[in-house]
Design an enzyme around this catalytic site. Structure first.
Site, mmCIF file in Angstrom:
data_model
loop_
_atom_site.group_PDB
_atom_site.id
_atom_site.type_symbol
_atom_site.label_atom_id
_atom_site.label_comp_id
_atom_site.label_asym_id
_atom_site.label_seq_id
_atom_site.Cartn_x
_atom_site.Cartn_y
_atom_site.Cartn_z
ATOM 1 N N ASP A 67 36.100 47.548 36.145
ATOM 2 C CA ASP A 67 37.427 47.549 35.518
ATOM 3 C C ASP A 67 37.573 46.496 34.428
ATOM 4 O O ASP A 67 36.713 45.623 34.267
ATOM 5 C CB ASP A 67 38.513 47.363 36.589
ATOM 6 C CG ASP A 67 38.158 46.280 37.615
ATOM 7 O OD1 ASP A 67 37.286 45.448 37.322
ATOM 8 O OD2 ASP A 67 38.746 46.279 38.700
ATOM 9 N N ASN A 136 45.632 44.404 49.327
ATOM 10 C CA ASN A 136 46.323 45.656 49.668
ATOM 11 C C ASN A 136 45.332 46.814 49.827
ATOM 12 O O ASN A 136 45.720 47.964 49.839
ATOM 13 C CB ASN A 136 47.375 45.999 48.600
ATOM 14 C CG ASN A 136 46.757 46.194 47.219
ATOM 15 O OD1 ASN A 136 45.544 46.144 47.068
ATOM 16 N ND2 ASN A 136 47.596 46.439 46.225
ATOM 17 N N HIS A 138 42.839 47.555 47.741
ATOM 18 C CA HIS A 138 42.343 48.193 46.509
ATOM 19 C C HIS A 138 40.850 47.912 46.291
ATOM 20 O O HIS A 138 40.307 46.923 46.774
ATOM 21 C CB HIS A 138 43.184 47.818 45.278
ATOM 22 C CG HIS A 138 43.019 46.442 44.736
ATOM 23 N ND1 HIS A 138 44.090 45.652 44.380
ATOM 24 C CD2 HIS A 138 41.916 45.712 44.437
ATOM 25 C CE1 HIS A 138 43.656 44.510 43.896
ATOM 26 N NE2 HIS A 138 42.336 44.505 43.919
ATOM 27 N N GLU A 143 44.736 51.194 43.071
ATOM 28 C CA GLU A 143 45.823 50.663 43.885
ATOM 29 C C GLU A 143 46.288 51.704 44.903
ATOM 30 O O GLU A 143 46.071 52.908 44.719
ATOM 31 C CB GLU A 143 46.990 50.271 42.971
ATOM 32 C CG GLU A 143 46.679 49.148 41.987
ATOM 33 C CD GLU A 143 46.690 47.757 42.630
ATOM 34 O OE1 GLU A 143 46.409 47.631 43.837
ATOM 35 O OE2 GLU A 143 46.974 46.789 41.896
#
Ligand code: GLP
Length: 247
Positions: A67, A136, A138, A143
């Site tokens: 990313d 979380n 990811h 996400e």
């Protein structure tokens, strides 16, 4: 899934680096999928050390990163481009022309996503994909959501991700709100996956991802459907996994 539990961060980094080094030795012209974040820094340091000691050669290796923040130029000190140079590329004998990350400044980010997926296909996919894990759940910047997004895509970062990553910026306002991330399809296409986790603050995400249902609400949970995943974690990060999963 294979689980390697270590005493602490240093030992976890050594294990993760050893898996990457073994991949390079097995196939000197391999494609490595690489991750950013704090967790993998120690593994990159080990790889640099082994290179300096003449034990590991990156000359034939190609890399493709997960990313990049949208709006940050490769030269920006917080870009993942510069992270990769600092943490790994500058310290080994990899050809910079063989290192690939999404371009966060592309005029048309969605076209950049399509280019990145074409590139990944042309490279033949990753022999090994290294992953960290967000609090979380990811992976890359995939996400939590209603569905698994398969192709490389532009993503609106979760508020918790922006806050977590703000520790690396001088203020939370400087953290880009959007990023380009390889999708779940690109990650699952890797022939091997190594997930590195450390610290008790990751224990809940590890439990949700690897001891719960497969759900896009916890993107990493999809990895339970991959046939060659190694989870490398220190004791604190793996603390909430069922005992029978820990070795
Ligand atoms: C970032 C990166 C992820 C990384 C995650 C965990 O958001 N995009 O690729 O795995 O954070 O980071 P850390 O290892 O710093 O906890």
């Amino acid at each position: 899934m294979r689980v390697i539990e270590t005493e602490d961060y240093e030992a976890m980094s050594l294990e993760a680096a050893s898996l990457i080094a073994a991949q390079i030795r097995e196939k000197p012209d391999c494609v490595l999928g690489l991750a950013t974040g704090s967790t993998v820094i120690g593994a990159y340091e080990r790889l640099q050390e082994w290179h300096r000691a003449g034990q590991l050669c990156f000359a034939g290796v190609r890399t493709v990163n997960l990313d990049e923040y949208l709006g940050l130029a490769p030269e920006h000190c917080q870009s993942y481009h510069s992270y990769m140079r600092r943490r790994l590329f500058d310290g080994v004998d990899i050809d910079p022309a063989n290192t690939f990350l999404p371009d966060g400044t592309a005029a048309d980010p969605w076209e950049e996503c399509r280019r990145y997926d074409r590139l990944l296909r042309e490279m033949g996919g990753q022999d090994l994909q290294l992953l960290g894990l967000g609090h979380n759940g990811h992976i890359g910047f995939n996400e939590p959501g209603e569905e698994f997004v398969l192709p490389t895509h532009v993503v609106e970062l979760a508020e918790s991700t922006v806050r977590a990553n703000s520790r690396l910026f001088s203020s939370v306002d400087e953290v880009p709100r959007r990023a380009i991330t390889m999708g779940i399809g690109g990650i699952m296409g890797a022939r091997r996956v190594v997930v590195a986790v450390s610290g008790e603050d990751k224990a809940e995400a590890v439990e949700l991802a690897f001891a719960g249902p497969v759900t896009p609400r916890v993107p990493a949970s999809i990895l339970m459907l991959h046939r060659d995943v190694t989870l490398v974690g220190d004791r604190a990060a793996l603390a909430r996994l069922p005992k029978e999963m820990r070795v």
